[in-house]
Design a protein around this motif. Structure first.
Motif, PDB file in Angstrom:
ATOM      1  N   ASP A   9     -36.085 -53.976  -6.413  1.00 39.94           N
ATOM      2  CA  ASP A   9     -36.065 -55.416  -6.137  1.00 39.94           C
ATOM      3  C   ASP A   9     -37.304 -56.123  -6.670  1.00 39.94           C
ATOM      4  OD1 ASP A   9     -38.039 -54.524  -4.444  1.00 39.94           O
ATOM      5  OD2 ASP A   9     -37.210 -55.409  -2.623  1.00 39.94           O
ATOM      6  N   THR A  10     -38.046 -55.480  -7.574  1.00 42.91           N
ATOM      7  CA  THR A  10     -39.310 -56.036  -8.053  1.00 42.91           C
ATOM      8  C   THR A  10     -39.358 -56.110  -9.577  1.00 42.91           C
ATOM      9  OG1 THR A  10     -40.496 -55.153  -6.132  1.00 42.91           O
ATOM     10  CG2 THR A  10     -41.824 -55.770  -8.033  1.00 42.91           C
ATOM     11  N   ILE A  11     -39.763 -57.275 -10.083  1.00 40.25           N
ATOM     12  CA  ILE A  11     -40.043 -57.462 -11.503  1.00 40.25           C
ATOM     13  C   ILE A  11     -41.554 -57.569 -11.659  1.00 40.25           C
ATOM     14  CG2 ILE A  11     -39.751 -58.942 -13.524  1.00 40.25           C
ATOM     15  CD1 ILE A  11     -37.205 -60.038 -12.227  1.00 40.25           C
ATOM     16  N   THR A  12     -42.133 -56.768 -12.534  1.00 41.64           N
ATOM     17  CA  THR A  12     -43.573 -56.826 -12.784  1.00 41.64           C
ATOM     18  C   THR A  12     -43.814 -57.313 -14.206  1.00 41.64           C
ATOM     19  OG1 THR A  12     -43.987 -54.994 -11.259  1.00 41.64           O
ATOM     20  CG2 THR A  12     -45.723 -55.507 -12.855  1.00 41.64           C
ATOM     21  N   PHE A  13     -44.679 -58.334 -14.327  1.00 42.49           N
ATOM     22  CA  PHE A  13     -45.030 -58.912 -15.616  1.00 42.49           C
ATOM     23  C   PHE A  13     -46.340 -58.296 -16.079  1.00 42.49           C
ATOM     24  CE2 PHE A  13     -46.275 -63.191 -17.828  1.00 42.49           C
ATOM     25  CZ  PHE A  13     -46.087 -62.608 -19.070  1.00 42.49           C
ATOM     26  N   ASP A  14     -46.296 -57.525 -17.162  1.00 41.08           N
ATOM     27  CA  ASP A  14     -47.504 -56.880 -17.678  1.00 41.08           C
ATOM     28  C   ASP A  14     -47.315 -56.605 -19.169  1.00 41.08           C
ATOM     29  OD1 ASP A  14     -49.810 -55.502 -18.189  1.00 41.08           O
ATOM     30  OD2 ASP A  14     -49.341 -53.775 -16.931  1.00 41.08           O
ATOM     31  N   ASP A  15     -48.025 -57.385 -20.000  1.00 45.94           N
ATOM     32  CA  ASP A  15     -47.931 -57.173 -21.446  1.00 45.94           C
ATOM     33  C   ASP A  15     -49.112 -56.375 -21.985  1.00 45.94           C
ATOM     34  OD1 ASP A  15     -50.051 -58.953 -21.509  1.00 45.94           O
ATOM     35  OD2 ASP A  15     -48.974 -60.559 -22.550  1.00 45.94           O
ATOM     36  N   VAL A  33     -33.663 -61.816 -15.844  1.00 52.92           N
ATOM     37  CA  VAL A  33     -33.170 -62.604 -14.710  1.00 52.92           C
ATOM     38  C   VAL A  33     -31.650 -62.696 -14.736  1.00 52.92           C
ATOM     39  CG1 VAL A  33     -33.138 -64.923 -13.702  1.00 52.92           C
ATOM     40  CG2 VAL A  33     -35.309 -63.917 -14.448  1.00 52.92           C
ATOM     41  N   ARG A  34     -31.075 -62.900 -15.914  1.00 51.16           N
ATOM     42  CA  ARG A  34     -29.620 -63.017 -16.022  1.00 51.16           C
ATOM     43  C   ARG A  34     -28.913 -61.724 -15.624  1.00 51.16           C
ATOM     44  NH1 ARG A  34     -28.886 -66.225 -21.810  1.00 51.16           N
ATOM     45  NH2 ARG A  34     -29.231 -68.352 -21.016  1.00 51.16           N
ATOM     46  N   ALA A  35     -29.605 -60.597 -15.786  1.00 50.29           N
ATOM     47  CA  ALA A  35     -28.990 -59.302 -15.489  1.00 50.29           C
ATOM     48  C   ALA A  35     -29.087 -58.927 -14.017  1.00 50.29           C
ATOM     49  CB  ALA A  35     -29.643 -58.206 -16.338  1.00 50.29           C
ATOM     50  N   ILE A  36     -29.797 -59.721 -13.233  1.00 52.97           N
ATOM     51  CA  ILE A  36     -29.987 -59.396 -11.821  1.00 52.97           C
ATOM     52  C   ILE A  36     -28.707 -59.682 -11.043  1.00 52.97           C
ATOM     53  CG2 ILE A  36     -31.216 -60.055  -9.704  1.00 52.97           C
ATOM     54  CD1 ILE A  36     -33.640 -60.628 -11.491  1.00 52.97           C
ATOM     55  N   ALA A  78     -33.039 -70.469 -14.569  1.00 59.72           N
ATOM     56  CA  ALA A  78     -32.272 -69.269 -14.222  1.00 59.72           C
ATOM     57  C   ALA A  78     -32.838 -68.601 -12.978  1.00 59.72           C
ATOM     58  CB  ALA A  78     -32.275 -68.292 -15.402  1.00 59.72           C
ATOM     59  N   ILE A  79     -34.165 -68.636 -12.838  1.00 63.65           N
ATOM     60  CA  ILE A  79     -34.795 -68.091 -11.622  1.00 63.65           C
ATOM     61  C   ILE A  79     -34.386 -68.917 -10.413  1.00 63.65           C
ATOM     62  CG2 ILE A  79     -37.005 -67.704 -10.454  1.00 63.65           C
ATOM     63  CD1 ILE A  79     -38.207 -67.182 -13.271  1.00 63.65           C
ATOM     64  N   GLU A  80     -34.428 -70.224 -10.547  1.00 63.32           N
ATOM     65  CA  GLU A  80     -34.074 -71.103  -9.426  1.00 63.32           C
ATOM     66  C   GLU A  80     -32.622 -70.921  -8.996  1.00 63.32           C
ATOM     67  OE1 GLU A  80     -36.864 -75.017  -9.574  1.00 63.32           O
ATOM     68  OE2 GLU A  80     -35.256 -74.945 -11.064  1.00 63.32           O
ATOM     69  N   ARG A  81     -31.751 -70.540  -9.922  1.00 67.13           N
ATOM     70  CA  ARG A  81     -30.335 -70.397  -9.593  1.00 67.13           C
ATOM     71  C   ARG A  81     -29.999 -69.047  -8.967  1.00 67.13           C
ATOM     72  NH1 ARG A  81     -29.619 -72.984 -14.729  1.00 67.13           N
ATOM     73  NH2 ARG A  81     -29.293 -70.937 -15.701  1.00 67.13           N
ATOM     74  N   LEU A  82     -30.937 -68.125  -8.911  1.00 69.11           N
ATOM     75  CA  LEU A  82     -30.649 -66.822  -8.318  1.00 69.11           C
ATOM     76  C   LEU A  82     -30.205 -66.993  -6.865  1.00 69.11           C
ATOM     77  CD1 LEU A  82     -33.609 -64.708  -9.757  1.00 69.11           C
ATOM     78  CD2 LEU A  82     -31.171 -64.419 -10.276  1.00 69.11           C
ATOM     79  N   PRO A  83     -29.219 -66.233  -6.419  1.00 71.80           N
ATOM     80  CA  PRO A  83     -28.659 -66.443  -5.084  1.00 71.80           C
ATOM     81  C   PRO A  83     -29.515 -65.898  -3.943  1.00 71.80           C
ATOM     82  CG  PRO A  83     -27.579 -64.598  -6.142  1.00 71.80           C
ATOM     83  CD  PRO A  83     -28.474 -65.207  -7.181  1.00 71.80           C
TER      84      PRO A  83
END
Length: 217
Positions: A9-15, A33-36, A78-83
């Protein structure tokens, strides 16, 4: 290069560097996000983020700049639309476009060492990711003007006082404690708007099979 790692349930941003929001980074985040699918609260973590990739932006034509802004808006929408309930966790500097990004989440937690700023005005640019409209739903007009025009760097405590973040600390609320946590948050968070209260109620309702409480309708 993979910038966004998904683990449950976690997305980590690290480049591996400053966590820049380049065109490629935004497309990758949008696709993640679309694949969640449906599920419990979604957590987004980043240790620091310097915002948009200025070196890339310096090469933009007018058309490139418009498409870049549209890509950011599309990704954050897309993030805002997540249920499910979405929570951003910040541990370090969160500047510019990264600040726009966390405003797309329902809740924002930060460590004590975190700092927040939107230096666009000093650089002679205006955010194109929708941050100026989201600020109005999160903080009051006076604080929004100060952040956008005066460009201060806020520490975590100042960000909390301004309503930019919702809590200082790890913010990993146990699954069964989300309902009482949000009730407590709402009780003591005067900057939440009616639309935010309704949104939180709807998201929790979907997660815990609630009806929307009458006082939030």
């Amino acid at each position: 290069m993979q910038r966004f790692r998904v683990d449950g349930d976690t997305i980590t941003f690290d480049d591996g560097g400053m966590n820049l929001l380049s065109s490629d980074a935004l497309r990758e985040l949008r696709d993640v996000v679309r694949a969640i699918g449906a599920g419990g609260p979604l957590h987004f973590r980043m240790t620091r983020a310097a915002g948009a990739d200025m070196s890339e932006m310096a090469q933009f034509s007018a058309r490139d700049a418009e498409e870049f802004a549209q890509l950011g808006q599309e990704t954050f929408a897309a993030i805002e639309r997540l249920p499910m309930l979405t929570v951003a966790h910040v541990d370090g500097d969160c500047f510019g476009g990264a600040l726009d990004l966390i405003l797309a989440f329902d809740l924002r937690f930060a460590s004590e060492r975190s700092r927040f700023s939107h230096p666009g005005a000093k650089l002679g640019i205006v955010t194109g990711f929708g941050g100026t409209s989201r600020w109005r739903r999160v903080i009051d007009a006076a604080n929004a003007r100060r952040l956008f025009l005066a460009n201060p760097i806020l520490d975590a405590r100042e960000a909390l006082d301004a309503g930019l973040i919702d809590a200082i600390g790890e913010g990993r609320v146990p699954e069964g404690e989300w309902v009482p946590f949000v009730k407590e948050l709402v009780r003591h968070h005067d900057t939440l708007t009616q639309s935010q209260l309704t949104l939180l109620a709807e998201r929790l309702g979907a997660l815990y099979d609630w009806g929307i409480p009458r006082r939030w309708e």
